[in-house]
Motif scaffolding. Structure first.
Motif, PDB file in Angstrom:
ATOM      1  N   SER A   1      47.232  42.175  32.207  1.00  0.00           N
ATOM      2  CA  SER A   1      47.047  43.100  31.087  1.00  0.00           C
ATOM      3  C   SER A   1      45.969  42.620  30.115  1.00  0.00           C
ATOM      4  CB  SER A   1      48.376  43.270  30.337  1.00  0.00           C
ATOM      5  OG  SER A   1      48.698  42.079  29.658  1.00  0.00           O
ATOM      6  N   LEU A   2      45.328  41.492  30.429  1.00  0.00           N
ATOM      7  CA  LEU A   2      44.328  40.940  29.506  1.00  0.00           C
ATOM      8  C   LEU A   2      42.910  41.288  29.949  1.00  0.00           C
ATOM      9  CD1 LEU A   2      45.746  37.307  29.089  1.00  0.00           C
ATOM     10  CD2 LEU A   2      46.177  39.290  27.629  1.00  0.00           C
TER      11      LEU A   2
ATOM     12  N   CYS B   1      52.029  25.583  22.794  1.00  0.00           N
ATOM     13  CA  CYS B   1      51.477  26.825  23.333  1.00  0.00           C
ATOM     14  C   CYS B   1      51.182  27.820  22.201  1.00  0.00           C
ATOM     15  CB  CYS B   1      52.482  27.368  24.340  1.00  0.00           C
ATOM     16  SG  CYS B   1      52.248  29.046  24.852  1.00  0.00           S
ATOM     17  N   HIS B   2      52.134  27.949  21.262  1.00  0.00           N
ATOM     18  CA  HIS B   2      51.927  28.811  20.089  1.00  0.00           C
ATOM     19  C   HIS B   2      50.684  28.395  19.321  1.00  0.00           C
ATOM     20  CE1 HIS B   2      55.513  31.337  19.688  1.00  0.00           C
ATOM     21  NE2 HIS B   2      56.157  30.373  20.308  1.00  0.00           N
TER      22      HIS B   2
ATOM     23  N   VAL C   1      51.561  34.567  29.936  1.00  0.00           N
ATOM     24  CA  VAL C   1      50.638  33.645  29.294  1.00  0.00           C
ATOM     25  C   VAL C   1      51.375  32.343  28.929  1.00  0.00           C
ATOM     26  CG1 VAL C   1      49.339  33.264  27.159  1.00  0.00           C
ATOM     27  CG2 VAL C   1      49.044  35.396  28.446  1.00  0.00           C
ATOM     28  N   LYS C   2      52.558  32.503  28.364  1.00  0.00           N
ATOM     29  CA  LYS C   2      53.326  31.318  27.950  1.00  0.00           C
ATOM     30  C   LYS C   2      53.635  30.423  29.145  1.00  0.00           C
ATOM     31  CE  LYS C   2      57.772  31.649  26.571  1.00  0.00           C
ATOM     32  NZ  LYS C   2      58.822  32.049  25.614  1.00  0.00           N
ATOM     33  N   LYS C   3      54.111  31.044  30.242  1.00  0.00           N
ATOM     34  CA  LYS C   3      54.450  30.277  31.450  1.00  0.00           C
ATOM     35  C   LYS C   3      53.223  29.589  32.026  1.00  0.00           C
ATOM     36  CE  LYS C   3      58.733  30.433  32.976  1.00  0.00           C
ATOM     37  NZ  LYS C   3      59.435  29.290  33.524  1.00  0.00           N
TER      38      LYS C   3
ATOM     39  N   LEU D   1      51.483  35.997  23.746  1.00  0.00           N
ATOM     40  CA  LEU D   1      52.396  34.997  24.309  1.00  0.00           C
ATOM     41  C   LEU D   1      53.111  35.481  25.568  1.00  0.00           C
ATOM     42  CD1 LEU D   1      53.373  32.168  23.463  1.00  0.00           C
ATOM     43  CD2 LEU D   1      55.350  33.291  22.451  1.00  0.00           C
ATOM     44  N   ASP D   2      53.653  36.690  25.508  1.00  0.00           N
ATOM     45  CA  ASP D   2      54.459  37.182  26.624  1.00  0.00           C
ATOM     46  C   ASP D   2      53.704  38.144  27.529  1.00  0.00           C
ATOM     47  OD1 ASP D   2      56.882  35.797  26.026  1.00  0.00           O
ATOM     48  OD2 ASP D   2      57.068  37.106  24.264  1.00  0.00           O
TER      49      ASP D   2
END
Ligand SMILES: Nc1ncnc2c1ncn2[C@@H]1O[C@H](COP(=O)(O)OP(=O)(O)OP(=O)(O)O)[C@@H](O)[C@H]1O
Ligand SMILES: [Mg+2]
Lengths: 240, 252
Positions: free
Chosen positions: B142-143, B123-124, B100-102, B136-137
């Motif tokens: 997986s979502l 992003c946070h 997600v972060k990337k 975040l990771d």
């Protein structure tokens, strides 16, 4: 060399079973052939994969030229696809013989081993090109659209979005192809190169015993087993 | 004007999908685009961000035309003009090989719009805003669909766009997951984000948007305030469309 070994270590025997000492000597001699087999393998892998990637980009290139008569020509694409067709449309054995025996007629003289490398690299690059092209085709067009609206340029999209997803799809087929490559290296015997297959055959002749065939089979299998393991690790690592 | 669209036309072969579409969007306005399947809603929306090339007409973003009478500006220029537009897709189009972060930091960092540290901080903040601070990771696979779409919205917000385009953002979701995405969109509406939303969610069109555009057969048949559109539909085809939607919703 084989003659020498034959005289010293291997009394001629009709037996199918060989003694432990003979087995160890067999392994020693076959491993001399392994040198050529393995170096050919690595040279081909390290050169044909990048060349295959270049061919893939050429073959997907939209670079077009319009002739005065209004026809479109795609020089890069046609070159790459023509090359791939040629390489896949003829036997590797023929290509091997052509590079070694045929090219000298147009002034290109190669030693046995470089000739084998050239033929194998060109041939395998064509197959890798097709694998990579399939991988790229399988990418959802939505990925390109998302990259575009996020402002990623073409080059960045290729490096960060397309290649990683292509590799994921391509790994099983690349694994397959490298397994084929290990087995195909045996073809260089026809050029008189002392690879694993060549050593096996001469040993069988000089021993008058077929056990080296079985030993060679095991060696090929061990190599292929190792390769498959490496690829299954790679596959796991690239799963998302 | 945030976006000015002038008489745009687009055909796929013989299929004239856009037959002269004209409208404007003010900064902070929220527009819903409704209409029957095949009426050209997606094509129109995609034209606004350069995903479709129109044959004729003009489009300006923030007063700058990137296509004028069917002639496009140079690619670099187009890239610059469109750099403040964002888009959210029906199928999310997250990058499956990136966390997600990337997904969120890749484009702004690559384009040097911000440093990695700045991008990660942003992003946070945005993930917290869409209620996914803990993801975040996570990898996209997986979502849930609703979570993916919220990440996609957050990703589109990374570069502080002036305008966000949505193409049926909830159509690919299970009904129980549409709420969380609509909630985020409502929040953006409350912050006066300029939005153009192609949608089948009549609730959103009616209660959230400032204007409703009804597209039919490649033209804008109705462009009015939602009260007018829903209370007194002036157009027979619009009434029929709303009637059909109503029946379908009642059936569900
Ligand atoms: N890339 C394309 N190539 C050819 N025809 C296309 C393409 N994209 C869209 N069309 C056609 O254009 C017309 C309008 O499509 P569009 O997707 O804009 O409709 P829409 O209003 O978004 O419909 P929906 O509600 O089903 O999403 C349709 O007839 C469609 O088949
Ligand atoms: Mg659509």
């Amino acid at each position: 060399m084989v003659q020498y070994i034959d005289n010293i270590f291997y009394p001629k025997t009709e037996a199918v079973i060989i003694s432990p000492t003979q087995l160890i000597n067999t392994l020693k001699i076959l491993s001399q052939g392994l040198g050529i087999t393995i170096s050919l393998f690595f040279i081909v892998i390290f050169l044909s994969i990048p060349l295959g990637l270049v061919l893939t980009f050429m073959s997907n290139s939209k670079l077009g030229i319009r002739t005065r008569r209004g026809a479109e020509i795609y020089p890069l694409r046609w070159l790459a696809r023509g090359f791939v067709f040629l390489m896949r449309g003829t036997p590797l054995m023929l290509q091997l013989l052509f590079v070694y025996f045929g090219l000298p007629y147009i002034g290109i003289v190669l030693e046995r081993f470089p000739a084998a490398c050239v033929a194998f690299v060109l041939n395998y690059a064509a197959y890798f090109c097709e694998i990579f092209r399939g991988g790229i085709k399988s990418i959802d067009p939505g990925q390109y659209e998302a990259a575009q609206v996020l402002g990623l340029r073409k080059f960045a999209t290729t490096i960060k979005i397309v290649l990683p997803q292509m590799i994921r799809v391509a790994i099983p087929s690349v694994c397959n192809e490298t397994v084929n490559l290990i087995k195909d290296t045996a073809l260089v015997t026809t050029l008189g190169l002392a690879d694993l297959m060549h050593m096996t055959k001469s040993l069988v002749n000089s021993l008058a015993n077929v056990t080296p065939f079985a030993v060679a089979a095991v060696i090929y299998m061990v190599l292929i087993f190792g390769l498959s393991k490496i690829f299954s690790i790679l596959e796991k690592k690239t799963t998302y | 004007m945030m976006i000015q669209v002038n008489n745009i036309k687009k055909a796929f072969g013989d299929n004239r999908v856009l037959r002269g579409v004209t409208f404007g969007v003010e900064r902070g306005e929220i527009i819903s685009v409704i209409g029957p399947s095949g009426s050209g809603k997606s094509t129109m929306l995609r034209s606004l961000i350069g995903l479709e090339r129109i044959d004729d007409g003009s489009i300006a973003v923030n007063g700058e035309k990137f296509v004028d009478n069917g002639v496009y500006v140079k690619e670099r220029e187009m890239h610059r003009i469109l750099s403040h537009s964002g888009m959210v897709f029906q199928h999310f189009n997250l990058f499956p090989h990136m966390s997600v972060k990337k997904n969120m930091t890749c484009a702004p960092v690559t384009n040097r719009l911000m440093t990695r540290a700045e991008a990660e901080e942003k992003c946070h903040t945005l993930l917290a805003k869409v209620g996914l601070a803990d993801k975040l990771d996570a990898m996209p696979s997986s979502l849930s669909g609703g979570q993916k779409q919220r990440v996609a919205i957050a990703r589109a917000l990374m570069t502080n766009p002036d305008i966000l385009l949505f193409d049926e953002p909830t159509s690919a979701l299970d009904p129980e997951l549409t709420g969380e995405v609509l909630e985020v969109m409502k929040q953006l509406a409350a912050e006066h984000m300029t939005m153009i939303v192609v949608t089948h969610e009549m609730g959103f069109a009616r209660y959230i948007s400032d204007r409703v555009i009804f597209m039919d057969q490649g033209v804008i048949a109705v462009d009015e305030k939602p009260e007018e559109v829903f209370a007194h539909p002036s157009n027979a085809r619009l009434s029929a469309f709303l009637g059909a939607v109503h029946t379908k919703e009642a059936a569900n």
